[in-house]
Design an enzyme around this catalytic site. Structure first.
Site, PDB file in Angstrom:
ATOM      1  N   SER A 188      12.691  -0.541   0.292  1.00 34.55           N
ATOM      2  CA  SER A 188      12.848  -1.687  -0.594  1.00 34.55           C
ATOM      3  C   SER A 188      14.294  -2.038  -0.917  1.00 34.55           C
ATOM      4  O   SER A 188      14.587  -3.182  -1.237  1.00 34.55           O
ATOM      5  CB  SER A 188      12.064  -1.464  -1.884  1.00 34.55           C
ATOM      6  OG  SER A 188      12.512  -0.307  -2.533  1.00 34.55           O
ATOM      7  N   HIS A 216       5.857  -2.900   0.216  1.00 33.63           N
ATOM      8  CA  HIS A 216       6.615  -4.115   0.557  1.00 33.63           C
ATOM      9  C   HIS A 216       6.217  -4.659   1.922  1.00 33.63           C
ATOM     10  O   HIS A 216       6.903  -5.536   2.458  1.00 33.63           O
ATOM     11  CB  HIS A 216       8.123  -3.834   0.516  1.00 33.63           C
ATOM     12  CG  HIS A 216       8.627  -3.599  -0.869  1.00 33.63           C
ATOM     13  ND1 HIS A 216       8.992  -4.603  -1.727  1.00 33.63           N
ATOM     14  CD2 HIS A 216       8.781  -2.443  -1.563  1.00 33.63           C
ATOM     15  CE1 HIS A 216       9.368  -4.098  -2.885  1.00 33.63           C
ATOM     16  NE2 HIS A 216       9.255  -2.781  -2.814  1.00 33.63           N
ATOM     17  N   LYS A 247       2.408  -6.646  -5.959  1.00 36.81           N
ATOM     18  CA  LYS A 247       3.468  -7.439  -5.319  1.00 36.81           C
ATOM     19  C   LYS A 247       2.823  -8.627  -4.591  1.00 36.81           C
ATOM     20  O   LYS A 247       2.440  -9.590  -5.259  1.00 36.81           O
ATOM     21  CB  LYS A 247       4.300  -6.549  -4.390  1.00 36.81           C
ATOM     22  CG  LYS A 247       4.964  -5.372  -5.133  1.00 36.81           C
ATOM     23  CD  LYS A 247       5.973  -4.644  -4.279  1.00 36.81           C
ATOM     24  CE  LYS A 247       6.351  -3.276  -4.825  1.00 36.81           C
ATOM     25  NZ  LYS A 247       7.026  -3.293  -6.126  1.00 36.81           N
TER      26      LYS A 247
END
Ligand SMILES: Cc1ncc(COP(=O)(O)O)c(C=O)c1O
Length: 400
Positions: A188, A216, A247
């Site tokens: 990240s 991610h 996310k």
């Protein structure tokens, strides 16, 4: 309130954080999360610092699903899962997660942090080993520490993405019953992608189990957003995938483990965050499920995200910045000293663009950066506005 000795010690430490320039000030949003949002004290700003990769945090279908679940199930379970704390919406969500991840089963958690803490501490024992990439997320680092404390398993760290080091450490552990290797799918702070084929081959060569954290990568990598495995054409080959629902998949909260039926069942039986803590609120489970359904119905969002990221990265390079090379929507721009990164993010915010600056010790000394995160929901207008702000700030600070 009467202050005690602890309060005084903490106050002194907090004052030192401020003096050292590492004190974090919370920014309050007063609107839904989106490509633009209203930030208290700053008005309407372009958000280049959230993980709302697919723009689903305020998507009407996702919000409506949460409303409907609130009406149908109420606020929550008032119980842990194995007693009477599992709603049918949890099963529907877990079926959809397994389908997305390409695994036999999945198990939802209150956060990816919880999932990363649960896996090694639950699945390993004293005869086992866990090896973790040096740049793995804090939740994996703490998960490994917890596993060591609880199970007395052996632990180790291999150099970042260094397959020779991983091979050497696995070769030295031939006496271990289970060898678990854990890596982020996308790192990240760097925006880089793990070499999945190489890492998996090393694991197979030494009989190790591979776990990747796709927090991610879910909704981001691969033609249809199924994550790191899809990016490399390896769906169904990774042993254990953990990821977040906080996310790309709606952004509320929650995480999951996607793996074989045995791994998920064992975690249901024994993982302490499952046994001793409530499950996701039904509103969140329903919004996450709706996010997966939107992603499956609209894979063009992933292509849009990739296009936007390419456009912004190339725009920065044209201006004279040197973003880290990569193909993910995480675009770090290295500025050197921590003070430069903090100053740049302050000036960008004054110009109407919210980007967080990261300095030591979050990133190595001398590699302080602002980290831009792009969303499929950003329009060209948003991105051009942000590039203009970068140009002004870059010139003011003599960065370009
Ligand atoms: C790689 C990675 N893993 C895990 C997490 C934790 O996710 P959650 O917010 O679901 O606990 C994060 C969040 O920042 C992350 O970046």
């Amino acid at each position: 309130m009467t202050k005690n000795a602890l309060d005084h010690r903490l106050a002194a430490d907090l004052a030192q954080f401020k003096a050292d320039g590492i004190y974090k000030t919370l920014n309050y949003l007063d609107s839904p999360q989106g490509p633009r949002a209203v930030m208290e004290g700053h008005g309407d700003v372009i958000i280049l610092s959230s993980n709302n990769y697919l723009g689903l945090a305020n998507h009407p279908t996702v919000v409506q699903a949460g409303h409907a679940a609130l009406d149908r199930f109420g606020a929550g379970t008032a119980s842990v899962r194995f007693i009477c704390g599992t709603f049918t919406i949890h099963r529907e969500l877990e079926t959809a997660i397994a389908r997305l991840a390409g695994t036999e089963a999945s198990l939802s958690f209150m956060s990816a942090w919880n999932a990363n803490e649960a896996v090694p501490a639950t699945l390993l024992g004293e005869q086992d080993l866990v090896l973790s990439d040096q740049l793995n997320h804090a939740s994996i680092i703490d998960g490994v520490r917890l596993a060591k404390a609880i199970t007395k398993c052996q632990t180790g760290v291999y150099k970042h993405c260094d397959l020779d080091d991983l091979r050497a450490k696995l070769a030295a552990a031939s006496d271990r019953r289970t060898k678990l290797v854990i890596t982020d799918g996308v790192f990240s702070m760097e925006g880089s992608i793990v070499d999945l084929p190489g890492t998996l081959q090393v694991c197979r060569d030494y009989g190790a189990i591979l776990m990747i954290d796709d927090s991610h990568a879910t909704g981001v990598l691969g033609a249809t957003g199924r994550g790191t495995a899809e990016h490399f054409g390896m769906v169904g080959e990774v042993d254990i995938i953990t990821s977040t629902l906080g996310k790309a998949l709606g952004g509320a909260a929650g995480g999951f483990t996607a793996a074989s039926a045995e791994v998920c069942d064992y975690l249901t039986q024994r993982a302490r965050p499952q046994l001793f803590s409530n499950a996701l609120p039904p509103t969140v489970a329903a919004s996450s499920l709706a996010s997966i359904q939107v992603l499956e119905a609209e894979p063009q969002r992933v292509a849009q995200l990739r296009d936007n990221a390419r456009y912004f990265r190339e725009g920065l390079i044209e201006l004279g910045f040197k973003p880290l090379h990569g193909e993910t929507p995480i675009i770090p721009v290295i500025l050197g000293e921590t003070s430069a990164a903090i100053r740049a993010s302050e000036l960008l915010l004054q110009a109407g663009v919210f980007v967080t600056g990261f300095g030591f010790p979050v990133v190595p000394q001398g590699e302080a950066r602002v980290r831009c995160q792009i969303s499929a929901a950003h329009t060209r207008e948003h991105l051009d506005f942000a590039l203009d702000a970068f140009k002004t700030v870059g010139r003011t600070l003599h960065l370009i």
